[in-house]
Design a protein around this motif. Structure first.
Motif, PDB file in Angstrom:
ATOM      1  N   UNK A  83      13.351 -23.523  34.754  1.00  0.00           N
ATOM      2  CA  UNK A  83      13.845 -22.151  34.558  1.00  0.00           C
ATOM      3  C   UNK A  83      13.070 -21.437  33.459  1.00  0.00           C
ATOM      4  N   UNK A  84      12.562 -22.187  32.463  1.00  0.00           N
ATOM      5  CA  UNK A  84      11.861 -21.558  31.338  1.00  0.00           C
ATOM      6  C   UNK A  84      10.363 -21.449  31.569  1.00  0.00           C
ATOM      7  N   UNK A  85       9.867 -21.894  32.726  1.00  0.00           N
ATOM      8  CA  UNK A  85       8.447 -21.732  33.052  1.00  0.00           C
ATOM      9  C   UNK A  85       8.255 -20.415  33.796  1.00  0.00           C
ATOM     10  N   UNK A  86       7.361 -19.588  33.312  1.00  0.00           N
ATOM     11  CA  UNK A  86       7.060 -18.333  34.005  1.00  0.00           C
ATOM     12  C   UNK A  86       6.315 -18.679  35.291  1.00  0.00           C
ATOM     13  N   UNK A  87       6.929 -18.385  36.440  1.00  0.00           N
ATOM     14  CA  UNK A  87       6.352 -18.809  37.723  1.00  0.00           C
ATOM     15  C   UNK A  87       6.777 -17.866  38.827  1.00  0.00           C
ATOM     16  N   UNK A  88       5.903 -17.611  39.746  1.00  0.00           N
ATOM     17  CA  UNK A  88       6.208 -16.792  40.918  1.00  0.00           C
ATOM     18  C   UNK A  88       6.374 -17.651  42.166  1.00  0.00           C
ATOM     19  N   UNK A  89       5.776 -18.843  42.144  1.00  0.00           N
ATOM     20  CA  UNK A  89       5.799 -19.697  43.334  1.00  0.00           C
ATOM     21  C   UNK A  89       5.694 -21.153  42.866  1.00  0.00           C
TER      22      UNK A  89
ATOM     23  N   UNK B 185       3.573 -23.403  43.093  1.00  0.00           N
ATOM     24  CA  UNK B 185       2.307 -23.885  42.539  1.00  0.00           C
ATOM     25  C   UNK B 185       2.059 -23.444  41.093  1.00  0.00           C
ATOM     26  N   UNK B 186       2.890 -22.514  40.562  1.00  0.00           N
ATOM     27  CA  UNK B 186       2.782 -22.110  39.154  1.00  0.00           C
ATOM     28  C   UNK B 186       3.529 -23.075  38.229  1.00  0.00           C
ATOM     29  N   UNK B 187       4.325 -23.968  38.805  1.00  0.00           N
ATOM     30  CA  UNK B 187       5.168 -24.849  37.991  1.00  0.00           C
ATOM     31  C   UNK B 187       4.401 -26.092  37.529  1.00  0.00           C
ATOM     32  N   UNK B 188       4.970 -26.749  36.516  1.00  0.00           N
ATOM     33  CA  UNK B 188       4.366 -27.972  35.981  1.00  0.00           C
ATOM     34  C   UNK B 188       4.529 -29.132  36.954  1.00  0.00           C
TER      35      UNK B 188
ATOM     36  N   UNK C 228      12.543 -28.045  23.090  1.00  0.00           N
ATOM     37  CA  UNK C 228      11.773 -29.150  23.671  1.00  0.00           C
ATOM     38  C   UNK C 228      11.104 -28.704  24.974  1.00  0.00           C
ATOM     39  N   UNK C 229      11.851 -27.984  25.803  1.00  0.00           N
ATOM     40  CA  UNK C 229      11.293 -27.504  27.072  1.00  0.00           C
ATOM     41  C   UNK C 229      10.104 -26.576  26.811  1.00  0.00           C
ATOM     42  N   UNK C 230      10.279 -25.640  25.886  1.00  0.00           N
ATOM     43  CA  UNK C 230       9.189 -24.698  25.617  1.00  0.00           C
ATOM     44  C   UNK C 230       7.959 -25.419  25.058  1.00  0.00           C
ATOM     45  N   UNK C 231       8.186 -26.435  24.228  1.00  0.00           N
ATOM     46  CA  UNK C 231       7.056 -27.191  23.667  1.00  0.00           C
ATOM     47  C   UNK C 231       6.308 -27.926  24.777  1.00  0.00           C
ATOM     48  N   UNK C 232       7.050 -28.498  25.718  1.00  0.00           N
ATOM     49  CA  UNK C 232       6.409 -29.201  26.840  1.00  0.00           C
ATOM     50  C   UNK C 232       5.593 -28.213  27.680  1.00  0.00           C
ATOM     51  N   UNK C 233       6.189 -27.060  27.979  1.00  0.00           N
ATOM     52  CA  UNK C 233       5.505 -26.048  28.798  1.00  0.00           C
ATOM     53  C   UNK C 233       4.204 -25.615  28.124  1.00  0.00           C
ATOM     54  N   UNK C 234       4.274 -25.332  26.825  1.00  0.00           N
ATOM     55  CA  UNK C 234       3.066 -24.890  26.108  1.00  0.00           C
ATOM     56  C   UNK C 234       2.002 -25.988  26.103  1.00  0.00           C
TER      57      UNK C 234
ATOM     58  N   UNK D  41      -0.077 -26.199  29.039  1.00  0.00           N
ATOM     59  CA  UNK D  41      -0.866 -25.017  29.379  1.00  0.00           C
ATOM     60  C   UNK D  41      -0.074 -23.957  30.128  1.00  0.00           C
ATOM     61  N   UNK D  42       1.238 -24.151  30.239  1.00  0.00           N
ATOM     62  CA  UNK D  42       2.081 -23.156  30.910  1.00  0.00           C
ATOM     63  C   UNK D  42       2.581 -22.126  29.929  1.00  0.00           C
ATOM     64  N   UNK D  43       3.342 -21.178  30.458  1.00  0.00           N
ATOM     65  CA  UNK D  43       3.842 -20.072  29.642  1.00  0.00           C
ATOM     66  C   UNK D  43       5.365 -20.084  29.717  1.00  0.00           C
ATOM     67  N   UNK D  44       6.037 -20.294  28.552  1.00  0.00           N
ATOM     68  CA  UNK D  44       7.499 -20.211  28.612  1.00  0.00           C
ATOM     69  C   UNK D  44       7.930 -18.764  28.819  1.00  0.00           C
ATOM     70  N   UNK D  45       8.988 -18.555  29.598  1.00  0.00           N
ATOM     71  CA  UNK D  45       9.544 -17.206  29.709  1.00  0.00           C
ATOM     72  C   UNK D  45      10.165 -16.848  28.380  1.00  0.00           C
ATOM     73  N   UNK D  46      10.387 -15.584  28.158  1.00  0.00           N
ATOM     74  CA  UNK D  46      10.828 -15.114  26.849  1.00  0.00           C
ATOM     75  C   UNK D  46      12.347 -15.224  26.722  1.00  0.00           C
ATOM     76  N   UNK D  47      12.823 -16.455  26.549  1.00  0.00           N
ATOM     77  CA  UNK D  47      14.254 -16.687  26.334  1.00  0.00           C
ATOM     78  C   UNK D  47      14.375 -17.322  24.959  1.00  0.00           C
ATOM     79  N   UNK D  48      14.747 -16.552  23.963  1.00  0.00           N
ATOM     80  CA  UNK D  48      14.814 -17.124  22.625  1.00  0.00           C
ATOM     81  C   UNK D  48      16.184 -17.702  22.343  1.00  0.00           C
ATOM     82  N   UNK D  49      16.208 -18.859  21.680  1.00  0.00           N
ATOM     83  CA  UNK D  49      17.489 -19.354  21.192  1.00  0.00           C
ATOM     84  C   UNK D  49      17.971 -18.458  20.043  1.00  0.00           C
ATOM     85  N   UNK D  50      19.227 -18.579  19.640  1.00  0.00           N
ATOM     86  CA  UNK D  50      19.760 -17.725  18.572  1.00  0.00           C
ATOM     87  C   UNK D  50      19.028 -17.946  17.257  1.00  0.00           C
ATOM     88  N   UNK D  51      18.815 -16.883  16.482  1.00  0.00           N
ATOM     89  CA  UNK D  51      18.069 -16.987  15.219  1.00  0.00           C
ATOM     90  C   UNK D  51      19.014 -17.343  14.085  1.00  0.00           C
TER      91      UNK D  51
END
Lengths: 223, 223
Positions: free
Chosen positions: B23-29, B31-34, B204-210, B213-223
């Motif tokens: 869900x946190x990977x920016x993907x259209x299809x 083949x864009x996923x990890x 953890x998910x965003x770190x794995x995606x980065x 070489x993937x791009x996490x979608x812009x979902x920030x946890x609370x600051x």
């Protein structure tokens, strides 16, 4: 016993199937659950195009994935992707891996049934006749061209993470039948808790649990 | 690039983490996923008992799983289990596998923060001081004994598939802090969409995606 999942087609459908496998296992604690190995390769070339016009070839990637799960010691391998089942006989023969067949499990569930049953799936699954050839006794009702476009759009929406959009498309894709088979693994994510659908991934999960010596919880799909 | 998940601790938490990674990977299809490999072994002996009194030893199973993911070609391995992070330094050294550290990612996110932060986790995670030692600048607020019993019950409920029961226990486990870290991977399943919690599995998910070489979608946890 190790349950293998050859997934990624698509990834959300694989995660949903894994969650279902867990939810349908009777367990009180971690150690009651199945050991699971998942190889999820979303870069496998498009399965629908492969079936419809041969313009892609997912087979080498499927065979490579099956080999990895076999080498990890999988006692049974499930593929939570209907269209990929087109390749299953060849894949089972070439890899020697122990697959469970989602279409066969569904056929067994439908045995004895006659009358209209809706078939909602990709154009590849429908064109390949995966269900129609396996269960010729029922009257398969496929969507109109407009309805199929809604199915296609529902699948595409889930694949890009838009579950709400997928649900809206799915709602417009219904066919006139008392029960419809969700013959694409993205569709359960879009269908929600509709009572008029049979989700073959439920049957696939229970088959995997039984073959691994586990006990499925008593959650029956609609009769 | 292949993202590895050393999971099964527990299984529902692993499925939830995999779904989150998608869900946190920016993907259209698809083949864009990890590409993802998961080794989920719920039979790994209890991690909490291992930390608290050494009566169990999960280490050999953890090391075996890490080796399987390394041999599958994992470019990075995530462990969606906080208590298992107690063994991470030894595991990384012995396996030579490329881990991403959920506690370190959370410490980085909290850098510069002071004042009270709630710490909801297993007795093993709290006793090991995983978060307290890594982020000594904040004032960690742990539950009372009664509150910890609710945390323990919430975790156990999720592990046996009772999400609603887990949520009820979680609601009674809150501590007095403007933000609480969900330091057990079963707790996000029980916590729902509460805004006052930080879920390290998001980080953890965003770190794995980065790292893949993937791009996490812009979902920030609370600051």
């Amino acid at each position: 016993m190790i349950a293998g999942i050859l997934g990624g087609m698509g990834p959300a459908a694989t995660a949903e199937f894994y969650a279902k496998l867990i939810a349908r296992t009777a367990a009180e604690r971690d150690q009651d659950h199945l050991r699971v190995a998942i190889w999820a390769d979303p870069t496998v070339p498009d399965r629908v195009a492969a079936v419809l016009d041969g313009s892609t070839d997912p087979y080498p990637a499927l065979l490579a994935g099956a080999g990895k799960l076999r080498d990890l010691g999988a006692s049974v391998i499930a593929i939570p992707c209907h269209t990929a089942h087109f390749f299953l006989p060849r894949l089972a023969a070439d890899s020697g891996a122990p697959f469970v067949d989602m279409v066969a499990e569904t056929a067994e569930f439908l045995a004895g049934r006659t009358g209209p049953v809706g078939l909602l799936g990709t154009r590849g699954t429908i064109a390949a006749g995966l269900y129609q050839r396996r269960v010729p006794e029922v009257e398969w009702v496929v969507p109109s061209e407009a309805g199929q476009r809604e199915v296609d759009a529902a699948v595409a929406a889930v694949k890009r993470g838009d579950i709400a959009g997928g649900a809206a498309h799915f709602d417009r894709a219904r066919v006139d039948a008392p029960l419809s088979v969700l013959a694409c693994t993205e569709l359960p994510l879009a269908a929600g808790k509709s009572g008029k659908v049979l989700d073959p991934t439920d049957l696939l999960a229970d088959a995997v649990i039984r073959r691994c010596g586990g006990k499925p919880v008593d959650v029956r799909p609609p009769a």
